[in-house]
Design a protein around this motif. Structure first.
Motif, PDB file in Angstrom:
ATOM      1  N   GLY A 108       0.759  -1.235   0.000  1.00  0.00           N
ATOM      2  CA  GLY A 108       0.000   0.000   0.000  1.00  0.00           C
ATOM      3  C   GLY A 108       0.790   1.287   0.000  1.00  0.00           C
ATOM      4  N   GLY A 109       2.097   1.229  -0.160  1.00  0.00           N
ATOM      5  CA  GLY A 109       2.856   2.477  -0.165  1.00  0.00           C
ATOM      6  C   GLY A 109       4.323   2.258  -0.415  1.00  0.00           C
ATOM      7  N   ASP A 149      -4.403  -7.543   9.426  1.00  0.00           N
ATOM      8  CA  ASP A 149      -4.616  -6.414   8.530  1.00  0.00           C
ATOM      9  C   ASP A 149      -6.018  -5.867   8.779  1.00  0.00           C
ATOM     10  N   ASP A 151      -8.761  -4.002   6.710  1.00  0.00           N
ATOM     11  CA  ASP A 151      -9.121  -3.571   5.362  1.00  0.00           C
ATOM     12  C   ASP A 151     -10.069  -2.372   5.296  1.00  0.00           C
ATOM     13  N   LYS A 153      -9.352   0.583   6.872  1.00  0.00           N
ATOM     14  CA  LYS A 153      -8.578   1.788   7.201  1.00  0.00           C
ATOM     15  C   LYS A 153      -8.107   2.503   5.936  1.00  0.00           C
ATOM     16  N   SER A 154      -7.684   3.725   6.125  1.00  0.00           N
ATOM     17  CA  SER A 154      -7.037   4.452   5.048  1.00  0.00           C
ATOM     18  C   SER A 154      -6.023   5.398   5.689  1.00  0.00           C
ATOM     19  N   PRO A 155      -4.981   5.789   4.997  1.00  0.00           N
ATOM     20  CA  PRO A 155      -4.656   5.479   3.613  1.00  0.00           C
ATOM     21  C   PRO A 155      -4.309   4.004   3.419  1.00  0.00           C
ATOM     22  N   GLU A 156      -4.035   3.649   2.203  1.00  0.00           N
ATOM     23  CA  GLU A 156      -3.877   2.242   1.827  1.00  0.00           C
ATOM     24  C   GLU A 156      -2.868   1.488   2.684  1.00  0.00           C
ATOM     25  N   TYR A 157      -1.713   2.084   2.961  1.00  0.00           N
ATOM     26  CA  TYR A 157      -0.706   1.363   3.752  1.00  0.00           C
ATOM     27  C   TYR A 157      -1.198   1.036   5.158  1.00  0.00           C
ATOM     28  N   GLU A 158      -2.112   1.844   5.713  1.00  0.00           N
ATOM     29  CA  GLU A 158      -2.653   1.593   7.058  1.00  0.00           C
ATOM     30  C   GLU A 158      -3.422   0.271   7.138  1.00  0.00           C
ATOM     31  N   LYS A 159      -3.876  -0.236   6.009  1.00  0.00           N
ATOM     32  CA  LYS A 159      -4.622  -1.500   5.976  1.00  0.00           C
ATOM     33  C   LYS A 159      -3.717  -2.710   6.161  1.00  0.00           C
ATOM     34  N   ASN A 160      -2.412  -2.527   6.025  1.00  0.00           N
ATOM     35  CA  ASN A 160      -1.506  -3.662   5.835  1.00  0.00           C
ATOM     36  C   ASN A 160      -0.427  -3.831   6.886  1.00  0.00           C
TER      37      ASN A 160
END
Length: 168
Positions: A108-109, A149, A151, A153-160
């Protein structure tokens, strides 16, 4: 926190229950050199990749030397020591810091990968045993973020940040 600790002690549970609070490292205004730590906002690798190398973030750097001659091998130690310095300036030098969340995103980033997760978590576990340059020899109670994880959350990297997927 004092009121909660007083109530716990009054109930005869003072040695059985710990009292803590969590704060984001964003409260640090100045974190370099770590001995100049004061409370206000601070930048991380994501917000400042030109200043914080991936090696410094993943505990694989040979380190940097601060103006006072202290060598910091990683940003984790530097942030923690900046937090200790800020606490000292706020008359909180006796406070113990527990790192309740530390981890690395797998997707995600920028700089997100399973290999970087493995490197970060492995090195984190090894480094917290020894303490920081400011407080050597004192193990740092630290918790890896997160179990799963997230799924939503945002931004994308926060999900992972999870060690496992949401489906376990």
């Amino acid at each position: 926190m004092r009121n909660i600790k007083t109530a716990i002690s009054a109930a005869g549970l003072g040695n059985q229950i710990k009292v803590s609070t969590s704060i984001e490292t964003d409260v640090l205004g100045n974190s370099y050199p770590p001995s100049d730590g004061v409370f206000q906002p601070v930048f991380s690798r994501i917000g400042n990749p030109q200043q914080i190398s991936i090696q410094y973030a993943l505990f694989t750097s040979s380190g940097i030397v601060t103006p006072d001659g202290t060598r910091y091998q990683n940003v984790f130690y530097a942030i923690l020591d900046a937090m200790y310095a800020a606490l000292e300036k706020a008359s909180g030098s006796s406070q113990v810091i527990v790192v309740s969340e530390s981890g690395w995103p797998s997707a995600g980033g920028q700089d997100t990968s399973i290999d970087n997760v493995r490197t970060y978590n492995t090195n984190l576990v090894q480094r917290v045993k020894a303490g920081t340059p400011k407080r050597p020899g004192r193990a740092i109670e630290t918790y890896i973020f997160a179990m799963f994880d997230e799924d939503q959350k945002s931004p994308e990297y926060e999900k992972n940040f999870g060690l496992f997927l949401p489906n376990k």
